[in-house]
Design an enzyme around this catalytic site. Structure first.
Site, PDB file in Angstrom:
ATOM      1  N   CYS A 122      51.595  41.904  38.894  1.00 54.30           N
ATOM      2  CA  CYS A 122      52.558  41.914  39.720  1.00 54.30           C
ATOM      3  C   CYS A 122      54.154  41.841  38.924  1.00 54.30           C
ATOM      4  O   CYS A 122      54.006  40.848  38.593  1.00 54.30           O
ATOM      5  CB  CYS A 122      52.347  40.873  40.838  1.00 54.30           C
ATOM      6  SG  CYS A 122      53.363  40.784  42.106  1.00 54.30           S
ATOM      7  N   LYS A 151      43.336  45.451  38.152  1.00 58.63           N
ATOM      8  CA  LYS A 151      44.387  46.178  38.465  1.00 58.63           C
ATOM      9  C   LYS A 151      45.426  46.376  37.407  1.00 58.63           C
ATOM     10  O   LYS A 151      46.236  45.336  36.960  1.00 58.63           O
ATOM     11  CB  LYS A 151      45.218  45.568  39.786  1.00 58.63           C
ATOM     12  CG  LYS A 151      45.961  46.789  40.389  1.00 58.63           C
ATOM     13  CD  LYS A 151      46.578  46.337  41.752  1.00 58.63           C
ATOM     14  CE  LYS A 151      47.352  47.521  42.476  1.00 58.63           C
ATOM     15  NZ  LYS A 151      47.425  47.159  43.617  1.00 58.63           N
ATOM     16  N   GLY A 156      48.545  54.968  43.802  1.00 56.31           N
ATOM     17  CA  GLY A 156      49.893  55.364  43.452  1.00 56.31           C
ATOM     18  C   GLY A 156      50.299  56.605  44.254  1.00 56.31           C
ATOM     19  O   GLY A 156      50.202  57.549  43.544  1.00 56.31           O
ATOM     20  N   GLY A 157      50.969  56.559  45.428  1.00 52.56           N
ATOM     21  CA  GLY A 157      51.527  57.507  46.170  1.00 52.56           C
ATOM     22  C   GLY A 157      50.627  58.486  46.819  1.00 52.56           C
ATOM     23  O   GLY A 157      51.282  59.809  47.089  1.00 52.56           O
ATOM     24  N   ILE A 176      58.154  41.062  47.620  1.00 53.03           N
ATOM     25  CA  ILE A 176      57.500  40.433  48.683  1.00 53.03           C
ATOM     26  C   ILE A 176      57.204  39.006  48.051  1.00 53.03           C
ATOM     27  O   ILE A 176      57.624  38.102  48.730  1.00 53.03           O
ATOM     28  CB  ILE A 176      56.463  40.949  49.138  1.00 53.03           C
ATOM     29  CG1 ILE A 176      56.714  42.443  49.804  1.00 53.03           C
ATOM     30  CG2 ILE A 176      55.949  39.821  50.347  1.00 53.03           C
ATOM     31  CD1 ILE A 176      57.650  42.341  50.773  1.00 53.03           C
ATOM     32  N   ASN A 228      42.356  40.734  46.615  1.00 52.84           N
ATOM     33  CA  ASN A 228      43.249  40.631  45.441  1.00 52.84           C
ATOM     34  C   ASN A 228      43.532  39.293  45.178  1.00 52.84           C
ATOM     35  O   ASN A 228      43.937  38.475  45.896  1.00 52.84           O
ATOM     36  CB  ASN A 228      44.635  41.618  45.849  1.00 52.84           C
ATOM     37  CG  ASN A 228      45.507  41.812  44.913  1.00 52.84           C
ATOM     38  OD1 ASN A 228      46.271  40.991  44.628  1.00 52.84           O
ATOM     39  ND2 ASN A 228      45.330  42.929  44.116  1.00 52.84           N
TER      40      ASN A 228
END
Length: 428
Positions: free
Chosen positions: A245, A279, A357-358, A186, A214
Site C-alpha cells: 500500500c 499482493k 490493474g485497470g 484512503i 486483504n
C-alpha cells in the site's frame, strides 16, 4: 459520501429582533440548504431530489442511473435483491453454489455463463467457479454492492484492507481524478480486524460468494494478528497480504524488499491453513525478485499488481491535491504496466497469479489471462459501473463459446514464450 469539497465558512448575520434560539434555527436551515446544494452537485441531482430522495421525472436520465435502474429491474425478475431472496429450507448461501432444490439453482441456470467451464485455480488449494473477483478497497466489505448486484455470481470478493486496530484513514482530499484513472489516498480506513470479523462474518456466509480478506500492517506481528483475529470467520477462504500500500507511511517497505516480503509471507503461513496470496507492488525496484522470494517463503499465489505511486498538483493552491501528497494510481492508465509485470512474474514463478490493474471488460481480462494470470480482479471500474465484474464474467463465457474452447483455462499463459523447465522453478 467518499469526499467532500472544502467550503469557506460564511458567518450568518444575526437578526437582533429574534431570539437566540430562532437565530440558531435560521443558521441551521441555511447550512442545511448549502449541504443539499453540495450533495446535489456531487450526485448530479437537483436540490429537490437531494432533499426528498425521489427522482425528478422532468430531468434527463444519466447513464449510471440507467444502469442502476436496470440492475434493480433484473433483480426483481430474479425474485428480489440478493439479500432479500428467500433461502430454501435447510440450505445456506455458501460459496459451493446452490444445491438441488435451492431456488437459486434455476436462476443460475439462466445466467449467460451457465454451462461454460470457467473454473480456475486462483491459489494453491483454492479453486473458484470463475476467474473474476473484485479488488480490495473498491468493493467495500461486499455487503454494500450485494444490494445492487448478485454477488454470488462472482468468483470471489476481496474485502477492504484490514488492520489490527481501527483506522480513521487519511486526511482529505482522498481521491483525485486523472486521465483514464484515479489517484487515491484512503489510508486503510477500517474498523479493525476483530470488528470486521464480528460485523461482517455472518453476512459473508449468507452472500454465497467466497471472501478473501486483504491484510495490512506496519510490522510482521500486525499481519499475523489480523489473520489470528479473522480465523474461523464464516465465508473467508484465503488471505491477501497487502505488502504494497503506497499511501500509508511505511506500508510500502515490505513489498520493496524481497527478504522482508518473505518474512511476512512465512509468518502468515505459519498462522493459517488457508491459502496466502501476496499482493505485489509495482513500485519495488525488482518485482520479480520479490515474487520469487514470496513463492520460496510459501506463498500460494500472487496478485499483480497494486496501485502505482502518483501525484497531482492543484495549480491554483500550488500544492498537492491529495491530503497526503502522493497516492495510488489505478484504472485503465496502469493496465499496460500491470500486464507487463504479470507477464514477467508468470515466467519466474510456478504458483498462480491474480491479474489486477485497470480491467474494465472481458478483453482486458483476457490480456491478463493470456499473459499468465489464472484469474483477475476488477476494481476501479466498479465505481463507474457496479455491473462491470458481472459483465466481465459474461464476456469471458461468450469468448469460450465463440472460440470453441473446452474451458477458460485453455487461454491461460498462451501469450508467454515457450518455457524450459530450468527457466521457471516449479512449486513443491
Amino acid at each position: 459520501m467518499p469526499w467532500r469539497r472544502f467550503r469557506k465558512k460564511v458567518e450568518q448575520p444575526i437578526d437582533v429582533s429574534k431570539s437566540i434560539e430562532e437565530s440558531l434555527e435560521d443558521a441551521a436551515e441555511a447550512e442545511e440548504e448549502e449541504d443539499l446544494s453540495d450533495l446535489a452537485e456531487l450526485d448530479g441531482a437537483t436540490n429537490t431530489e437531494a432533499a426528498t430522495g425521489e427522482p425528478d421525472e422532468d430531468r434527463a436520465p444519466t447513464e449510471l442511473g440507467d444502469q442502476l435502474r436496470q440492475a434493480f429491474a433484473d433483480a426483481e425478475q430474479r425474485g428480489g435483491l440478493p439479500s432479500e431472496r428467500p433461502l430454501a429450507r435447510g440450505t445456506s448461501r455458501s460459496h459451493e453454489g446452490p444445491s438441488e432444490g435451492d431456488p437459486r439453482a434455476a436462476t443460475a441456470a439462466r445466467h449467460p455463463e451457465s454451462g461454460v467451464d470457467l473454473e480456475v485455480e486462483v491459489a494453491r488449494g483454492l479453486r473458484l467457479k470463475n476467474p473474476v473477483m473484485t479488488a480490495s478497497g473498491t468493493f467495500g466489505q461486499g455487503v454494500e454492492y450485494a444490494e445492487l448486484i448478485d454477488v454470488s455470481r462472482l468468483g470471489a470478493i476481496v474485502n477492504k484492507g484490514t488492520t489490527p486496530a481501527a483506522r480513521p484513514g487519511n486526511p482529505q482530499y482522498r481521491i483525485a481524478e486523472t486521465p483514464s484513472g484515479i489517484l487515491n489516498s484512503i489510508g486503510l480506513e477500517n474498523p479493525g480486524a476483530a470488528e470486521v470479523a464480528r460485523k461482517y462474518g455472518k453476512a459473508w456466509a449468507e452472500m454465497g460468494v467466497p471472501v478473501i480478506v486483504n491484510v495490512a500492517g506496519y510490522s510482521v506481528d500486525d499481519y499475523v494478528y489480523v489473520v489470528h483475529e479473522m480465523t474461523g470467520t464464516p465465508g473467508v477462504v484465503a488471505y491477501e497480504i497487502n505488502v504494497s500500500c503506497p499511501n500509508v507511511k511505511g506500508g510500502m517497505l515490505f513489498g520493496c524488499d524481497p527478504d522482508l516480503a518473505a518474512d511476512v509471507t512465512r509468518a502468515v503461513k505459519a498462522e493459517t491453513d488457508l491459502p496466502v496470496i501476496v499482493k505485489l507492488t509495482p513500485n519495488a525496484p525488482d518485482v520479480v525478485a520479490v515474487a520469487r522470494a514470496c513463492e520460496q517463503a510459501g506463498a500460494d499465489a500472487l496478485t499483480a499488481i497494486n496501485t502505482v505511486l502518483g501525484m497531482r498538483i492543484d495549480t491554483r493552491r500550488r500544492r498537492p491535491i491529495l491530503g497526503t501528497g502522493s497516492g495510488g494510481l489505478s484504472g485503465p492508465a496502469i493496465r499496460p504496466i500491470a500486464v507487463h509485470i504479470t507477464y514477467q512474474v508468470a515466467q519466474a514463478v510456478a504458483i498462480p497469479i491474480i491479474g489486477a490493474g485497470g480491467i474494465t471488460n472481458s478483453q482486458d481480462a483476457l490480456e491478463f489471462l493470456m499473459a499468465g494470470a489464472s484469474s483477475v480482479q476488477v476494481g476501479t471500474a466498479t465505481f463507474a459501473d457496479p455491473l462491470a465484474p458481472l459483465k466481465v464474467i459474461e464476456g469471458l463465457a461468450a469468448y469460450v463459446k465463440e472460440q470453441g474452447l473446452s474451458s477458460i483455462r485453455d487461454v491461460i499463459g498462451v501469450a508467454l514464450p515457450p518455457r524450459e523447465d530450468h527457466d521457471r522453478p516449479r512449486a513443491e
